[in-house]
Design an enzyme around this catalytic site. Structure first.
Site, short mmCIF file in Angstrom:
data_model
loop_
_atom_site.label_atom_id
_atom_site.label_comp_id
_atom_site.label_asym_id
_atom_site.label_seq_id
_atom_site.Cartn_x
_atom_site.Cartn_y
_atom_site.Cartn_z
N ASP A 157 0.77 -1.19 -0.15
CA ASP A 157 0.00 0.08 -0.11
C ASP A 157 0.82 1.35 -0.05
O ASP A 157 1.43 1.72 1.26
CB ASP A 157 -0.95 0.10 1.35
CG ASP A 157 -2.10 0.90 0.91
OD1 ASP A 157 -1.90 1.93 0.54
OD2 ASP A 157 -3.23 0.70 1.53
N ASP B 296 13.73 -13.44 -1.49
CA ASP B 296 14.90 -12.89 -2.11
C ASP B 296 16.10 -12.74 -1.33
O ASP B 296 17.20 -12.79 -1.75
CB ASP B 296 14.72 -11.37 -2.75
CG ASP B 296 13.81 -11.13 -3.91
OD1 ASP B 296 13.68 -12.42 -4.68
OD2 ASP B 296 13.28 -10.38 -3.99
N LEU C 45 24.57 -32.36 -24.37
CA LEU C 45 23.22 -32.52 -25.44
C LEU C 45 22.16 -31.34 -25.31
O LEU C 45 21.36 -31.26 -26.03
CB LEU C 45 22.60 -33.94 -25.48
CG LEU C 45 23.78 -35.18 -25.71
CD1 LEU C 45 22.96 -36.42 -25.62
CD2 LEU C 45 24.10 -35.01 -27.13
#
EC number: 2.7.1.11
Length: 321
Positions: free
Chosen positions: A72, A127, A214
């Site tokens: 907010d 984080d 690969l």
């Protein structure tokens, strides 16, 4: 004492463990806890609810936050903060425990300074980028989620001999990318802190193919660039010469799910320390964890730069052959 508790900003697995620990610690010693719903939004709008030990039963294994969360921007304006402080006063709240990341803790610091009531923060962000603390609640679970997803992507990348770009969270920091990349054996990790030259990426892919690989997995922190942007760049430079190029954004899957045992235990310990510090007379700061010890750190430290594990980053580069 009447203690208010809120969760703001991005949710983090383990927040419920913090809430449970605060409520039960307080109730055991005759104090009352008032939950403030939807973070600073609820503080402004007066969305309060009494929490008891029964209200926090059975929430240890739940991701997210039972108090709900939001961002907010109104809380940056004094007129809305004054409205929030009026609500605190009317509810008789004598202290606050605030859970969240850097932005949330900046709001907590402001609240402590302007109201004079004790405010203790708890760093909660997947984080893991809050300064002044080794660990933030939610990081371990987010890391597990990222590793699980990348492992699955490697299965299909291997089957179809593809080049896969996997974007993980980390707007400004590469904590998730580095550890998830190392844990899954990524061929290349791209993070904002290192800025590996984009022009060299095709060379790395070619080198890997010549070594007999690969498939090729790139773990990309969103702060380096977006996955689609890198996919388009590689398509332009090498096309499908070394295999199809695909990109995947893990996004909010990293935030959800059952918290790991580590986030449950750490959330519980962070919550108890937050409560006990209030009772002991701490007036302002956040719970920090460093080298096995918990303590109260100044709010200013939360905004400081927190270095990634560069040794882990270099180790992945050495082993990606």
């Amino acid at each position: 004492m009447r203690i208010g508790i809120l969760t703001a900003g991005g949710d983090a697995p383990g927040m419920n463990a913090v809430i449970r620990a605060v409520v039960r610690s307080a109730e055991r010693e005759g104090h009352e806890v008032i939950g403030i719903k939807r973070g600073y939004k609820g503080l402004i709008e007066g969305d309060f609810i009494k929490l008891t030990s029964r209200d926090v039963g059975g929430i240890l294994d739940r991701g997210g936050t039972i108090l709900l969360s939001s961002r907010d921007p109104r809380y940056k304006k004094l007129e809305y903060r004054e409205k929030a402080y009026k609500n605190l006063n009317e509810q008789g709240i004598e202290a606050l425990i605030i859970l969240g990341g850097e932005g949330t803790l900046a709001g907590a610091k402001l609240t402590a300074e302007e109201t004079g009531i004790p405010v203790i923060g708890v760093p909660c962000t997947i984080d893991n980028d809050v300064g002044g603390t080794e660990y933030c609640i939610g990081y371990d679970t987010a890391l597990r989620n990222a590793v699980d997803a990348i492992d699955k992507i490697r299965d299909t990348a291997s089957s179809h001999e593809r080049i896969f770009i996997v974007e993980v969270m980390g707007r400004n920091r590469g904590f998730i990318a580095v550890e998830a990349g190392l844990a899954t054996g990524a061929e290349l990790i791209l993070i904002p802190e290192e800025r590996f030259p984009r022009e060299q990426i095709p060379e790395e892919i070619e080198k890997a193919k010549k070594l007999g690989k690969l498939h090729f997995i790139i773990v990309l922190a969103e702060g380096y660039c977006r996955a689609k942007e890198l996919e388009d760049f590689l398509l332009e430079k090498i096309g499908d010469k070394y295999g199809e190029i695909r990109s995947t954004v893990l996004g909010h899957i990293q935030r959800g799910g059952i918290p790991t045992h580590f986030d449950r235990i750490m959330g519980t310990k962070f919550g108890v320390v937050a409560y006990e510090s209030l009772i002991a007379g701490e007036r302002s700061g956040f719970v920090a964890y460093e080298k096995g010890k918990f303590y109260i750190e100044d709010f200013e430290k939360a905004q400081e730069y927190k270095p990634i594990d560069r040794e882990a980053y270099k180790l992945n580069t050495r082993l990606a052959i």
